[in-house]
Design an enzyme around this catalytic site. Structure first.
Site, PDB file in Angstrom:
ATOM      1  N   ASP A  31     -11.202  -2.443  -6.631  1.00  0.00           N
ATOM      2  CA  ASP A  31     -11.062  -2.067  -8.037  1.00  0.00           C
ATOM      3  C   ASP A  31     -12.464  -1.948  -8.618  1.00  0.00           C
ATOM      4  OD1 ASP A  31     -11.616  -4.828  -8.448  1.00  0.00           O
ATOM      5  OD2 ASP A  31      -9.555  -5.295  -9.007  1.00  0.00           O
TER       6      ASP A  31
ATOM      7  N   HIS B  16     -14.179  -5.819  -5.033  1.00  0.00           N
ATOM      8  CA  HIS B  16     -13.973  -5.943  -6.487  1.00  0.00           C
ATOM      9  C   HIS B  16     -15.304  -5.572  -7.142  1.00  0.00           C
ATOM     10  CE1 HIS B  16     -10.008  -7.614  -6.154  1.00  0.00           C
ATOM     11  NE2 HIS B  16     -10.438  -8.523  -5.306  1.00  0.00           N
TER      12      HIS B  16
ATOM     13  N   GLU C 114      -9.307  -4.790  -1.335  1.00  0.00           N
ATOM     14  CA  GLU C 114      -8.922  -5.134  -2.719  1.00  0.00           C
ATOM     15  C   GLU C 114      -9.714  -4.314  -3.728  1.00  0.00           C
ATOM     16  OE1 GLU C 114      -8.948  -9.400  -3.350  1.00  0.00           O
ATOM     17  OE2 GLU C 114      -8.227  -9.805  -1.332  1.00  0.00           O
TER      18      GLU C 114
ATOM     19  N   ASN D 252     -11.465 -12.049   5.440  1.00  0.00           N
ATOM     20  CA  ASN D 252     -11.585 -11.217   4.243  1.00  0.00           C
ATOM     21  C   ASN D 252     -12.503 -11.937   3.255  1.00  0.00           C
ATOM     22  OD1 ASN D 252     -10.457  -8.963   2.645  1.00  0.00           O
ATOM     23  ND2 ASN D 252      -9.375 -10.529   1.445  1.00  0.00           N
TER      24      ASN D 252
HETATM   25  C1  XIL Z   1      -5.544 -12.535  -7.501  1.00  0.00           C
HETATM   26  C2  XIL Z   1      -4.242 -11.989  -8.031  1.00  0.00           C
HETATM   27  O1  XIL Z   1      -4.327 -10.597  -8.178  1.00  0.00           O
HETATM   28  C3  XIL Z   1      -3.907 -12.645  -9.361  1.00  0.00           C
HETATM   29  O2  XIL Z   1      -2.629 -12.231  -9.808  1.00  0.00           O
HETATM   30  C4  XIL Z   1      -3.952 -14.152  -9.231  1.00  0.00           C
HETATM   31  O3  XIL Z   1      -3.746 -14.747 -10.488  1.00  0.00           O
HETATM   32  C5  XIL Z   1      -5.282 -14.598  -8.659  1.00  0.00           C
HETATM   33  O4  XIL Z   1      -5.503 -13.941  -7.416  1.00  0.00           O
HETATM   34  N1  XIL Z   1      -9.404 -12.143  -4.178  1.00  0.00           N
HETATM   35  C6  XIL Z   1      -8.246 -12.271  -3.464  1.00  0.00           C
HETATM   36  C7  XIL Z   1      -6.943 -12.096  -4.139  1.00  0.00           C
HETATM   37  O5  XIL Z   1      -8.295 -12.411  -2.236  1.00  0.00           O
HETATM   38  O6  XIL Z   1      -5.946 -12.882  -3.560  1.00  0.00           O
HETATM   39  C8  XIL Z   1      -7.029 -12.367  -5.608  1.00  0.00           C
HETATM   40  O7  XIL Z   1      -5.775 -12.022  -6.198  1.00  0.00           O
HETATM   41  C9  XIL Z   1      -8.167 -11.590  -6.233  1.00  0.00           C
HETATM   42  C10 XIL Z   1      -9.482 -12.005  -5.606  1.00  0.00           C
END
Ligand code: XIL
Length: 456
Positions: free
Chosen positions: A272, A242, A270, A206
């Site tokens: 957003d 993201h 993930e 990932n």
């Molecule tokens: C983030 C969490 O959402 C937060 O709560 C934490 O403080 C930091 O990590 N990439 C990833 C996730 O693979 O595990 C991360 O999650 C966001 C970025």
């Protein structure tokens, strides 16, 4: 499966009764009850053979948060609960409470669990990062960690993000505890140990900024190809996604397709879309276009099996604290009201009837291919519960793109503003029908997907 379907109305009833004691809770329950009339995202996704997931925080899985997590999503990813620092804060002393709770919630709601994550440079316990280890010790620590955690949840995890974020932006390996101590083969070994601990779980690598075709995603592509050639167990790649408002990579679908063509599954893990605060209606419309574009790209590729948002409500998102000044990144607002982005996911999954009353005909923009300085785009005008006898689609090319040619529409560009009117033969869009037109253009630097509005 039927158990969970019949359980869902009971949960709503329970939430509603619980709300009788408090006005705020009653209002929230009212929102949920009205919203529950829409086809849940999980059911729309299932029609495409996809799961619709969300990251969750275990302690919040009650009330409206729990109702929505259970009703709308068919997969849960623990946002933090399965990370090494969470499960083994002191060496040899484990805390599985939140992870167990999320797994139990998922099982009660007929949901998959996406395990996240086993090997990462971040959120490791301090005893691990502050220790001094030989490479043999480090290897043993990693193997034990993977065997213990994957073994604990054996048979309960659909997919593991085994390795998280192994690459730098230029496609070289990131310097981490693991790479520096064990070399690049820490990845192959981690996958092999995970397979041994749960042969049924799908094993993923990932990363972020690997959504479009670029140096980093090409390094991931080359790694997956070589792992497969070596017989190392690798079942999929996770594209974190993201994203920043208006910056869905134009090559997203093409990139998903090239991984699929390697013979692995793809998950959007993930998603957003963050915007500079405060949010306004134009930004929320662009965000909806971005969510729709990502959803459509996943739907278009059969091996894109999972679309997961990194938190479903703006009250449970990592964005605000991680990117100061940015927020409003998820499909529901902080009070659990669905945002335009929610409806865009729904529409992208084929749910045509949930559009809020801003119009029952919508236009969707996609880049079908992109090369050097050129690209081909397509816009589809779809109607549900309404029809059109003529149409005119508008958008803004915000990154210097220039239209060069169009077909099945008459298009003009003035400055950054593009306007495309129907041809003589395709002005009519019946209820339940759609019309598409295409165009070529030039781009340089970036080629983000714009929001399309249209007038009849
Ligand atoms: C983030 C969490 O959402 C937060 O709560 C934490 O403080 C930091 O990590 N990439 C990833 C996730 O693979 O595990 C991360 O999650 C966001 C970025």
């Amino acid at each position: 499966m039927n158990t969970s379907r019949s359980a869902r109305p009971r949960r709503l009833l329970a939430a509603f009764c619980a709300g009788i004691t408090a006005v705020a809770a009653l209002l929230i329950a009212g929102t949920t009850a009205a919203h529950a009339a829409d086809t849940p995202l999980r059911d729309l996704a299932a029609a495409h053979g996809m799961v619709m997931g969300t990251a969750v925080t275990g302690s919040k899985l009650t009330g409206t948060y729990g109702d929505l997590a259970g009703a709308q999503f068919s997969a849960l990813t623990p946002g933090n609960a399965m990370k090494w620092g969470s499960v083994e804060p002191t060496q040899g002393s484990f805390n599985w409470a939140e992870a167990d709770q999320i797994v139990a919630f998922a099982q009660a709601h007929d949901q998959q669990v996406r395990g996240h994550t086993l090997v990462w440079h971040s959120q490791n316990p301090s005893w691990l990062t502050n220790g001094t280890w030989t490479s043999a010790q480090l290897s043993t620590l990693l193997q034990n960690h993977i065997s213990t955690e994957v073994g604990r949840y054996q048979g309960k995890i659909a997919a593991w993000d085994v390795v998280n974020e192994p690459f730098n932006e230029d496609g070289t390996y990131r310097s981490t505890l693991w790479y520096d101590g064990l070399g690049a083969d820490y990845i192959a070994n981690a996958l092999t140990w995970a397979r041994a601990a749960d042969p049924a779980a799908k094993l993923y690598i990932n990363d972020y900024n690997v959504e479009g075709v670029n140096a980093k995603s090409t390094a991931l592509y080359d790694l997956v190809r070589s792992l497969k050639a070596r017989g190392v167990p690798i079942d999929g790649v996770g594209l974190q996604a993201h994203l920043i408002l208006g910056q869905v990579p134009a090559t997203l679908q093409q990139n998903i397709q090239r991984f699929a063509d390697l013979g692995v599954d793809v998950a959007i893990t993930e998603l957003d879309v963050r915007m500079a605060l405060p949010a306004d209606s134009a930004k929320l419309a662009q965000q909806a276009a971005d969510y729709r574009a990502v959803t459509a790209a996943c739907v278009a590729v059969a091996r894109c099996v999972n679309l997961t948002v990194w938190g479903f409500t703006d009250s449970d998102s990592w964005v605000d604290s991680t990117f100061p000044g940015y927020g409003a990144a998820t499909p529901y607002d902080a009070d659990y009201a669905p945002k335009p982005a929610y409806y865009a996911i729904s529409e992208g999954l084929g749910g045509g009837t949930t559009t809020p009353p801003t119009g029952a005909c919508t236009a969707t923009y996609a880049v079908s291919s992109q090369w050097g300085s050129g690209f081909t785009g397509q816009v589809t005008v779809s109607c549900a519960g309404a029809s059109l006898s003529s149409w005119n689609a508008h958008w803004t090319f915000g990154a210097g793109q220039q239209l060069t040619q169009a077909w099945n529409a008459t298009c003009t560009q003035s400055g950054t503003a593009v306007s495309c009117a129907n041809a003589s033969y395709n002005g009519s869009v019946p209820d339940g029908g759609s019309v598409s037109f295409g165009f070529n253009g030039t781009w340089s630097g970036s080629n983000p997907v714009p929001a399309v509005t249209f007038a009849s």
